[in-house]
Design an enzyme around this catalytic site. Structure first.
Site, mmCIF file in Angstrom:
data_model
loop_
_atom_site.group_PDB
_atom_site.id
_atom_site.type_symbol
_atom_site.label_atom_id
_atom_site.label_comp_id
_atom_site.label_asym_id
_atom_site.label_seq_id
_atom_site.Cartn_x
_atom_site.Cartn_y
_atom_site.Cartn_z
ATOM 1 C CG HIS A 30 12.840 2.779 -5.043
ATOM 2 N ND1 HIS A 30 13.832 2.008 -5.619
ATOM 3 C CD2 HIS A 30 13.379 3.264 -3.894
ATOM 4 C CE1 HIS A 30 14.904 2.032 -4.855
ATOM 5 N NE2 HIS A 30 14.655 2.780 -3.800
ATOM 6 N NE ARG B 253 16.758 -1.758 -1.489
ATOM 7 C CZ ARG B 253 17.045 -0.654 -2.202
ATOM 8 N NH1 ARG B 253 17.125 0.512 -1.599
ATOM 9 N NH2 ARG B 253 17.214 -0.699 -3.512
ATOM 10 C CB CYS C 221 12.663 3.770 1.245
ATOM 11 S SG CYS C 221 12.267 5.500 0.960
ATOM 12 C CD GLN D 1 13.523 0.697 0.016
ATOM 13 O OE1 GLN D 1 14.584 1.187 -0.357
ATOM 14 N NE2 GLN D 1 13.378 0.154 1.221
ATOM 15 N NE ARG E 48 18.593 5.081 -7.164
ATOM 16 C CZ ARG E 48 18.514 5.174 -5.831
ATOM 17 N NH1 ARG E 48 19.096 6.188 -5.196
ATOM 18 N NH2 ARG E 48 17.860 4.269 -5.132
ATOM 19 C CG ASP F 201 10.218 8.513 0.063
ATOM 20 O OD1 ASP F 201 11.403 8.595 0.454
ATOM 21 O OD2 ASP F 201 9.890 8.608 -1.132
HETATM 22 N N1 NVA Z 1 11.332 9.316 -3.165
HETATM 23 C C1 NVA Z 1 12.742 9.273 -2.901
HETATM 24 C C2 NVA Z 1 13.184 7.882 -2.604
HETATM 25 C C3 NVA Z 1 14.621 7.750 -2.197
HETATM 26 C C4 NVA Z 1 15.029 6.324 -1.947
HETATM 27 C C5 NVA Z 1 13.484 9.844 -4.102
HETATM 28 O O1 NVA Z 1 13.105 9.538 -5.232
HETATM 29 O O2 NVA Z 1 14.426 10.615 -3.902
HETATM 30 N N1 CP Z 2 16.317 3.554 -0.210
HETATM 31 C C1 CP Z 2 17.178 3.871 -1.190
HETATM 32 O O1 CP Z 2 16.954 3.614 -2.375
HETATM 33 O O2 CP Z 2 18.299 4.487 -0.752
HETATM 34 P P1 CP Z 2 19.442 5.119 -1.675
HETATM 35 O O3 CP Z 2 18.834 6.325 -2.373
HETATM 36 O O4 CP Z 2 20.527 5.502 -0.715
HETATM 37 O O5 CP Z 2 19.894 4.102 -2.674
#
Ligand code: NVA
Ligand code: CP
Length: 300
Positions: free
Chosen positions: A113, A279, A251, A116, A86, A210
């Protein structure tokens, strides 16, 4: 995709059905951004497969001191069976993938992502079954990584998939829209980009949203962004426009009172906890099949 979702469903029924698949093996999880669900579900998925997750924070590798991405990929490949990453820049993940000799799993970038969406579609399948003809699957909000993943996965699944976003800088990337259209032409799906949240919500089976401020977004833009995204908040009024058997998905993490009303996410149509549960089952399935080499030639 069918294989991944079917195996994930099997892991949901029996989490320990392949409990020695990764015996004496490890999987690296490298994250330069925070995570609750992805980190914990990945670590527990690997444990369920009998393996050892090695979690590495962004500041813990020599990468932060100038070692190249390519060399890092070569080294991790010698010790681990897979790498879950990530980070911010999609190009970094692509570069790691190009130099690694083990599977590299994108656990969120600014651009995408994908893991997810495996959980999301297993949850959707549990809810509505495999026949999704006549159903509309709607994402509302920021044209960000989640919107991209929503469009691409929806197209792969042959769904009528919608992104309802502001125009301009918070619309999805035009290239992603083009790719989603191309995939949908082959899968029998349909991709729509709409800027009217009411038209998007009308007769939908799923409303998905989101956070408005993603990890890495500049706080300087917050005020302007909140104004642009406010009409896309998932409210009781929007939910009232959907089909009678519709559900709400997110998510997570959620900000009640921003992108979703508390009564929606905490209400009877919300399936966010089951979605979060999956997940683990879906990452377990993904790691299992990747390490076995079942998915060679697949992308994402
Ligand atoms: N769009 C959000 C998703 C978090 C799971 C982010 O990138 O922070
Ligand atoms: N939905 C998701 O990716 O959550 P986290 O940012 O907590 O991993």
């Amino acid at each position: 995709m069918e294989l991944l979702l079917d195996t994930a469903a099997a892991f949901a029924a029996n989490p320990l059905r392949s409990s020695t698949a990764l015996a004496h093996q490890s999987v690296a999880i490298y994250m330069t951004k925070p995570s609750t669900r992805t980190r914990l579900s990945s670590e527990s998925a690997i444990a369920h497969l009998g393996g050892t997750p090695i979690f590495i924070r962004g500041d813990e590798l020599q990468l932060g001191r100038g070692e190249s991405i390519a060399d890092t990929a070569r080294i991790i490949s010698q010790y681990c069976k897979a790498l879950i990453i990530r980070t911010y820049d999609q190009a970094d993940v692509d570069e790691l993938g190009a130099h690694a000799t083990i599977p590299v799993i994108n656990a969120l970038t600014d651009f995408d992502h994908p893991t997810q969406l495996l959980a999301d579609w297993l949850t959707i399948r549990e809810q509505f079954g495999k026949d999704i003809s006549g159903r509309k699957f709607v994402y509302l909000g920021d044209g960000n990584n989640m919107s991209h993943a929503w469009l691409i996965m929806g197209a792969i699944m042959g769904a009528h998939v919608v992104a309802a976003t502001p125009t301009g800088k918070w619309a999805p990337d035009p290239h992603v829209i083009e790719v989603a259209h191309t995939i949908a032409r082959q899968s029998g799906g349909r991709v729509e980009i709409i800027h009217d949240p009411h038209a998007a919500a009308k007769d939908a089976s799923v409303l998905y949203t989101d956070v408005w401020m993603s990890m890495g977004d500049s706080q300087d833009e917050r005020e302007e962004k909140v104004v642009a995204l406010s009409p896309f908040a998932v409210t009781e009024d929007l939910m009232a426009l959907t089909q009678s058997d519709s559900v709400f998905m997110h998510c997570l993490p959620a900000h009640r009172g921003e992108e979703v009303e508390a009564t929606v996410i905490d209400g009877t149509k919300s399936i966010v906890w089951r979605e979060a549960y999956h997940r683990r089952t879906t990452i377990q399935s993904l790691v299992y099949h990747l390490v076995r080499g079942d998915l060679k030639g697949s992308s994402h």
